[in-house]
Design a protein around this motif. Structure first.
Motif, PDB file in Angstrom:
ATOM      1  N   ASP A  34      -6.359   4.338   0.501  1.00  0.00           N
ATOM      2  CA  ASP A  34      -6.844   3.035   0.061  1.00  0.00           C
ATOM      3  C   ASP A  34      -7.723   2.434   1.149  1.00  0.00           C
ATOM      4  O   ASP A  34      -7.624   2.779   2.333  1.00  0.00           O
ATOM      5  N   SER A  53      -4.133   2.148  -3.849  1.00  0.00           N
ATOM      6  CA  SER A  53      -2.877   1.396  -3.939  1.00  0.00           C
ATOM      7  C   SER A  53      -1.827   1.830  -2.935  1.00  0.00           C
ATOM      8  O   SER A  53      -0.652   1.508  -3.082  1.00  0.00           O
ATOM      9  N   ARG A  57      -2.114  -3.527  -1.561  1.00  0.00           N
ATOM     10  CA  ARG A  57      -2.900  -4.740  -1.347  1.00  0.00           C
ATOM     11  C   ARG A  57      -3.636  -5.148  -2.623  1.00  0.00           C
ATOM     12  O   ARG A  57      -3.982  -4.314  -3.466  1.00  0.00           O
ATOM     13  N   THR A  58      -3.887  -6.449  -2.758  1.00  0.00           N
ATOM     14  CA  THR A  58      -4.668  -6.982  -3.871  1.00  0.00           C
ATOM     15  C   THR A  58      -5.666  -7.990  -3.336  1.00  0.00           C
ATOM     16  O   THR A  58      -5.453  -8.587  -2.278  1.00  0.00           O
ATOM     17  N   ASN A 147       1.033  -9.080   0.700  1.00  0.00           N
ATOM     18  CA  ASN A 147      -0.031  -9.892   0.108  1.00  0.00           C
ATOM     19  C   ASN A 147       0.161 -11.378   0.361  1.00  0.00           C
ATOM     20  O   ASN A 147      -0.689 -12.179   0.005  1.00  0.00           O
TER      21      ASN A 147
END
Length: 228
Positions: A34, A53, A57-58, A147
């Motif tokens: 990622d 992924s 994280r987003t 996050n």
């Protein structure tokens, strides 16, 4: 000298140019990778682009403790390449953190690449055992990828406390200063509201937390020849 507005526009342009690079790197390495693009001007929501992924994280998520360390070093921060770390769920990663600078040399973000090497590590250990190799390498450190910034700060506090003996009340002054100095060196207090959060985690007053932070910084300045 460029105005702050002009510098922000330049930084925005750099981030925009790197956004498609995030997808390109992740596509090259495949599902075991990622890539995360950070804007450290907003530590609590530093993730502006992500592909893959592995670390969960987003976009809109907070920086990790690695990002806090970059913040703590400021413009003296350097790239950290090919280091090995482990997520809290045990995934072994080979990672690189490349700092982003504007034309004035100021650090404002980072491009991070994480590759899951768990399977490779297991194969390496097996082949080493079959070949009669020596002892296994040292256990890599665990990195908290969250996050929300609160979980990252809490994990760092807990990690530092685990190295010491007992509760806050059982620590002597030197150990308390070591705790706050260690957290400061990791960039924890560069995050808005972190002092209050650390105080709550330790069960002490906000005033006490600020006191020990000031004392830890003064001790550090004295030891390095700086000014308090």
């Amino acid at each position: 000298m460029a105005t702050e507005q002009a510098r922000d526009a330049e930084r925005d342009a750099i981030l925009a140019a790197l956004t498609p690079v995030v997808d390109g790197i992740a596509a090259t390495f495949g599902p075991l990778c990622d890539v995360v693009l950070h804007d450290y001007r907003n530590p609590e929501k530093s993730v502006v682009a992500v592909a893959g992924s592995i670390t969960g994280r987003t976009v809109g998520g907070a920086m990790s403790e690695i990002g806090m360390r970059v913040l703590a070093r400021g413009d003296e921060a350097a790239d950290e390449l090919n280091y090995v770390t482990r997520t809290r769920n045990g995934t072994l990663l080979k990672s690189s953190t490349m700092v982003l600078r504007d034309s004035a040399g100021a650090v404002f973000g980072a491009l991070c690449v994480n590759v899951d090497i768990s399977a490779v590590s297991q194969a390496h250990s097996l082949l080493g055992a079959l070949a009669g190799a020596g002892a296994a390498p040292a256990e890599p450190p665990t990195t908290t990828f969250g996050n929300d910034i609160d979980s990252v700060v809490d994990a760092l506090v807990d990690a530092h406390r685990s190295k010491q003996r007992g509760s806050w009340a059982e620590l002597d002054r030197a150990e308390r200063l070591e705790l706050f100095g260690g957290l400061d060196a990791r960039g924890v207090f560069a995050v808005r509201g972190a002092v209050e959060q650390v105080a709550a985690r330790l069960g002490i007053s906000r005033a006490s937390a600020y006191h020990y932070l000031a004392q830890a910084r003064a001790a550090h300045d004295t030891s390095t020849g700086g000014t308090a």
